[in-house]
Design a protein around this motif. Structure first.
Motif, PDB file in Angstrom:
ATOM      1  N   GLY A 165      -0.314  -7.267   0.806  1.00  0.00           N
ATOM      2  CA  GLY A 165      -0.913  -7.212  -0.527  1.00  0.00           C
ATOM      3  C   GLY A 165      -0.801  -8.131  -1.342  1.00  0.00           C
ATOM      4  N   VAL A 166      -1.156  -7.829  -2.321  1.00  0.00           N
ATOM      5  CA  VAL A 166      -1.017  -8.923  -3.732  1.00  0.00           C
ATOM      6  C   VAL A 166       0.350  -8.692  -4.011  1.00  0.00           C
ATOM      7  CG1 VAL A 166      -1.554 -10.253  -5.855  1.00  0.00           C
ATOM      8  CG2 VAL A 166      -3.754 -10.346  -3.256  1.00  0.00           C
ATOM      9  N   PHE A 167       0.256  -6.941  -4.497  1.00  0.00           N
ATOM     10  CA  PHE A 167       1.481  -6.359  -4.959  1.00  0.00           C
ATOM     11  C   PHE A 167       2.408  -6.079  -4.091  1.00  0.00           C
ATOM     12  CE2 PHE A 167      -2.413  -6.253  -7.312  1.00  0.00           C
ATOM     13  CZ  PHE A 167      -2.203  -7.407  -9.003  1.00  0.00           C
ATOM     14  N   ALA A 168       2.644  -6.354  -2.772  1.00  0.00           N
ATOM     15  CA  ALA A 168       3.817  -5.168  -1.803  1.00  0.00           C
ATOM     16  C   ALA A 168       4.641  -5.981  -1.802  1.00  0.00           C
ATOM     17  CB  ALA A 168       2.665  -5.478  -0.675  1.00  0.00           C
ATOM     18  N   SER A 169       5.694  -5.485  -1.539  1.00  0.00           N
ATOM     19  CA  SER A 169       7.084  -5.822  -0.949  1.00  0.00           C
ATOM     20  C   SER A 169       8.165  -4.592  -1.030  1.00  0.00           C
ATOM     21  CB  SER A 169       7.756  -6.311  -2.556  1.00  0.00           C
ATOM     22  OG  SER A 169       8.848  -5.076  -3.137  1.00  0.00           O
ATOM     23  N   PRO A 170       8.991  -4.676   0.188  1.00  0.00           N
ATOM     24  CA  PRO A 170       9.409  -3.655   0.485  1.00  0.00           C
ATOM     25  C   PRO A 170      10.012  -2.965  -0.536  1.00  0.00           C
ATOM     26  CG  PRO A 170      10.009  -5.585   1.433  1.00  0.00           C
ATOM     27  CD  PRO A 170       9.746  -6.473   0.179  1.00  0.00           C
ATOM     28  N   ASP A 171       9.732  -3.020  -1.750  1.00  0.00           N
ATOM     29  CA  ASP A 171      10.519  -2.087  -2.884  1.00  0.00           C
ATOM     30  C   ASP A 171       9.648  -1.491  -3.776  1.00  0.00           C
ATOM     31  OD1 ASP A 171      13.164  -3.302  -2.959  1.00  0.00           O
ATOM     32  OD2 ASP A 171      12.868  -4.326  -4.141  1.00  0.00           O
ATOM     33  N   THR A 172       8.134  -2.243  -3.348  1.00  0.00           N
ATOM     34  CA  THR A 172       6.636  -1.391  -3.539  1.00  0.00           C
ATOM     35  C   THR A 172       7.083   0.045  -2.966  1.00  0.00           C
ATOM     36  OG1 THR A 172       6.013  -3.322  -4.055  1.00  0.00           O
ATOM     37  CG2 THR A 172       4.063  -1.463  -4.156  1.00  0.00           C
ATOM     38  N   ARG A 173       6.152   1.253  -4.335  1.00  0.00           N
ATOM     39  CA  ARG A 173       6.335   2.351  -3.668  1.00  0.00           C
ATOM     40  C   ARG A 173       4.577   2.434  -3.433  1.00  0.00           C
ATOM     41  NH1 ARG A 173       9.540   5.176  -7.461  1.00  0.00           N
ATOM     42  NH2 ARG A 173       8.748   3.973  -8.922  1.00  0.00           N
ATOM     43  N   PHE A 174       4.240   2.569  -2.669  1.00  0.00           N
ATOM     44  CA  PHE A 174       2.958   2.849  -2.046  1.00  0.00           C
ATOM     45  C   PHE A 174       1.791   3.931  -2.075  1.00  0.00           C
ATOM     46  CE2 PHE A 174       4.031  -0.815   0.208  1.00  0.00           C
ATOM     47  CZ  PHE A 174       3.332  -1.304  -0.272  1.00  0.00           C
ATOM     48  N   GLN A 175       0.728   4.299  -2.888  1.00  0.00           N
ATOM     49  CA  GLN A 175       0.081   5.450  -2.794  1.00  0.00           C
ATOM     50  C   GLN A 175      -0.512   5.788  -1.673  1.00  0.00           C
ATOM     51  OE1 GLN A 175      -0.429   7.965  -3.865  1.00  0.00           O
ATOM     52  NE2 GLN A 175      -2.592   8.469  -4.295  1.00  0.00           N
ATOM     53  N   LEU A 176      -0.254   6.663  -1.011  1.00  0.00           N
ATOM     54  CA  LEU A 176      -0.169   7.708   0.323  1.00  0.00           C
ATOM     55  C   LEU A 176      -0.910   8.748   0.676  1.00  0.00           C
ATOM     56  CD1 LEU A 176       3.663   7.892   1.054  1.00  0.00           C
ATOM     57  CD2 LEU A 176       2.041   6.050   1.572  1.00  0.00           C
ATOM     58  N   PHE A 177      -1.757   8.766  -0.515  1.00  0.00           N
ATOM     59  CA  PHE A 177      -2.976   9.659  -0.595  1.00  0.00           C
ATOM     60  C   PHE A 177      -3.101  10.827   0.733  1.00  0.00           C
ATOM     61  CE2 PHE A 177      -4.913   5.959  -2.015  1.00  0.00           C
ATOM     62  CZ  PHE A 177      -5.883   6.466  -3.248  1.00  0.00           C
ATOM     63  N   SER A 178      -3.863  11.605   1.382  1.00  0.00           N
ATOM     64  CA  SER A 178      -3.847  12.403   2.551  1.00  0.00           C
ATOM     65  C   SER A 178      -2.411  12.528   3.055  1.00  0.00           C
ATOM     66  CB  SER A 178      -4.524  12.467   3.227  1.00  0.00           C
ATOM     67  OG  SER A 178      -5.739  13.005   2.339  1.00  0.00           O
ATOM     68  N   LEU A 179      -1.814  11.294   3.424  1.00  0.00           N
ATOM     69  CA  LEU A 179      -0.743  11.370   4.044  1.00  0.00           C
ATOM     70  C   LEU A 179      -0.033  11.924   3.628  1.00  0.00           C
ATOM     71  CD1 LEU A 179       0.712   7.926   6.027  1.00  0.00           C
ATOM     72  CD2 LEU A 179       2.291  10.291   5.566  1.00  0.00           C
ATOM     73  N   THR A 180       0.272  12.151   2.334  1.00  0.00           N
ATOM     74  CA  THR A 180       1.144  13.734   1.297  1.00  0.00           C
ATOM     75  C   THR A 180       1.305  14.239   2.150  1.00  0.00           C
ATOM     76  OG1 THR A 180       0.247  12.002  -0.802  1.00  0.00           O
ATOM     77  CG2 THR A 180       1.677  14.492  -1.122  1.00  0.00           C
TER      78      THR A 180
END
Length: 402
Positions: free
Chosen positions: A112-127
């Motif tokens: 991902g363009v804005f992704a890294s090991p420190d990035t918090r990703f929006q997980l939607f229904s995985l929540t």
């Protein structure tokens, strides 16, 4: 310097245009935020867009051992062709990806363009699956039970369609409340709910407006609002907001190395979304998956009840078995306890979120795969099918090599 008449007219027109544009953007913010390529930024910056409640990192982070070379030469068949992981990432818009096998991180990538090991990703229904884990822990503590009536914890829902629904019904998406979760229908309950969340409206009013569609416990109907109710039941039963509940009961004992967070509704009182607002790093999701792959135990401590983990692999109810969920849902999924079941000898299971979020757990193979994505649409049967084919093949590859 004063504006002339022509300049003043132009300024007024320009101002009106900006106001109209801002109004359009406000009304259509959900569509804009989830469309490519904007969604690559949105799904990694929810804390900029919405109020949040932090889930602090663990005081005792769990180290992840590393093992190189485990996926060298791996490929999978799909659409009549042999494909690689790079193909998967490109074709399904992967933003973050990690594989844990036998306790070791054997692969990690951030296309991902804005992704890294420190990035918090929006997980939607995985929540939803995270909410289920928290409910299982709270149940073990005696805070609530599967047969508890929803309205015994949330009296504000007395007289609504949720009056008569139990916690167990919510966990299996068999509340009998509401309609089809169709993101393409602006009047679908999930879209009215989303507008209330982002536009400052009343989530409670949306929940109370839902009709009764079936008797509780008789039919599967996937519903984000069911899990929203479940999350609010959990908060009422424990006396803690979701973020604090998650930090104390799960994030700390699981050994998370980074803060996570829930985004909250814009309207007050602020409400976390038990069905869709958890944001976390790929590595910490892998830690959660490892905890569950090992029966809920970490370093001799039973963090999640083993029987609760087992319940997420299938409850044996015929209408929730793999292939029995009904039209419009892929036949390779069943459902149980806010998890999607995969059947087969290993009885693997996965958390799912729209736009391509996966937490794939195979306890028999002792394997966990995390995939975050930015699909162009909420649901995509072709990309889902390819991801399932790839992850099934990947886990089989690891299991065969020991």
């Amino acid at each position: 310097m004063a504006l002339g008449a022509r300049g003043l007219t132009g300024a007024v027109v320009a101002g009106a245009g900006l106001a109209a544009g801002a109004a359009w953007l406000w009304r259509n913010q959900g569509t804009v935020a989830t469309s490519r390529p904007v969604n690559e930024w949105t799904f990694t910056h929810m804390s900029v867009l919405m109020p949040v409640d932090t889930v602090p990192r663990s005081a005792r982070p769990r180290p992840l051992a590393r093992r190189e070379g485990a996926l060298e030469g791996f490929g999978y068949a799909f659409g009549g062709r042999w494909r690689t992981l790079d193909d998967l990432h490109r074709r399904t818009h992967t933003t973050g990806f990690a594989v844990v096998h036998r306790g070791a991180l054997v692969h990690e990538a951030y296309p991902g363009v804005f992704a890294s090991p420190d990035t918090r990703f929006q997980l939607f229904s995985l929540t939803k699956s995270v909410t289920s884990v928290l409910v299982g822990i709270a149940r073990e503590e005696g805070a609530l039970g599967l047969d508890d009536q929803v309205v015994s914890h949330l009296p504000a829902l007395a007289g609504s369609a949720y009056d008569g629904t139990t916690v167990g019904h919510l966990l299996d998406m068999c509340s009998g409340v509401g309609g089809v979760e169709d993101y393409a229908d602006p009047d679908a309950p999930v879209n009215r709910f989303e507008r209330a969340v982002t536009g400052g409206g009343s989530v409670l009013d949306v929940i109370r407006s839902l009709p009764r569609a079936a008797a509780p416990g008789t039919a599967f109907n996937y519903s984000t609002l069911d899990t929203q109710v479940l999350g609010q039941v959990l908060e009422a039963a424990t006396g803690e907001p979701l973020a604090r509940c998650a930090a104390r009961r799960l994030w700390d004992p699981a050994g998370a190395e980074s803060d996570a967070y829930y985004f909250l509704t814009r309207g007050r009182p602020r409400v976390a979304l038990g069905g869709g607002s958890f944001n976390a790093t790929v590595r910490d999701l892998a830690r959660l998956g490892l905890l569950l792959a090992r029966g809920g135990e970490r370093d001799g401590r039973q963090v999640v009840p083993a029987a609760w983990v087992e319940r997420g692999r299938g409850t044996g109810l015929p209408h929730l078995e793999v292939g029995a969920l009904g039209d419009g849902l892929p036949a390779h999924y069943g459902y149980a306890n806010q998890w999607w079941t995969l059947g087969g000898e290993h009885r693997a299971f996965t958390g799912l979120g729209i736009h391509g979020q996966f937490l794939w757990i195979d306890p028999v193979a002792d394997a966990v795969v995390v995939k975050t994505s930015a699909w162009p649409t909420a649901d995509d049967l072709e990309r889902d099918a390819e991801t399932v084919a790839a992850l099934t093949a990947l886990v089989s590859w690891l299991d065969a090599r020991g």
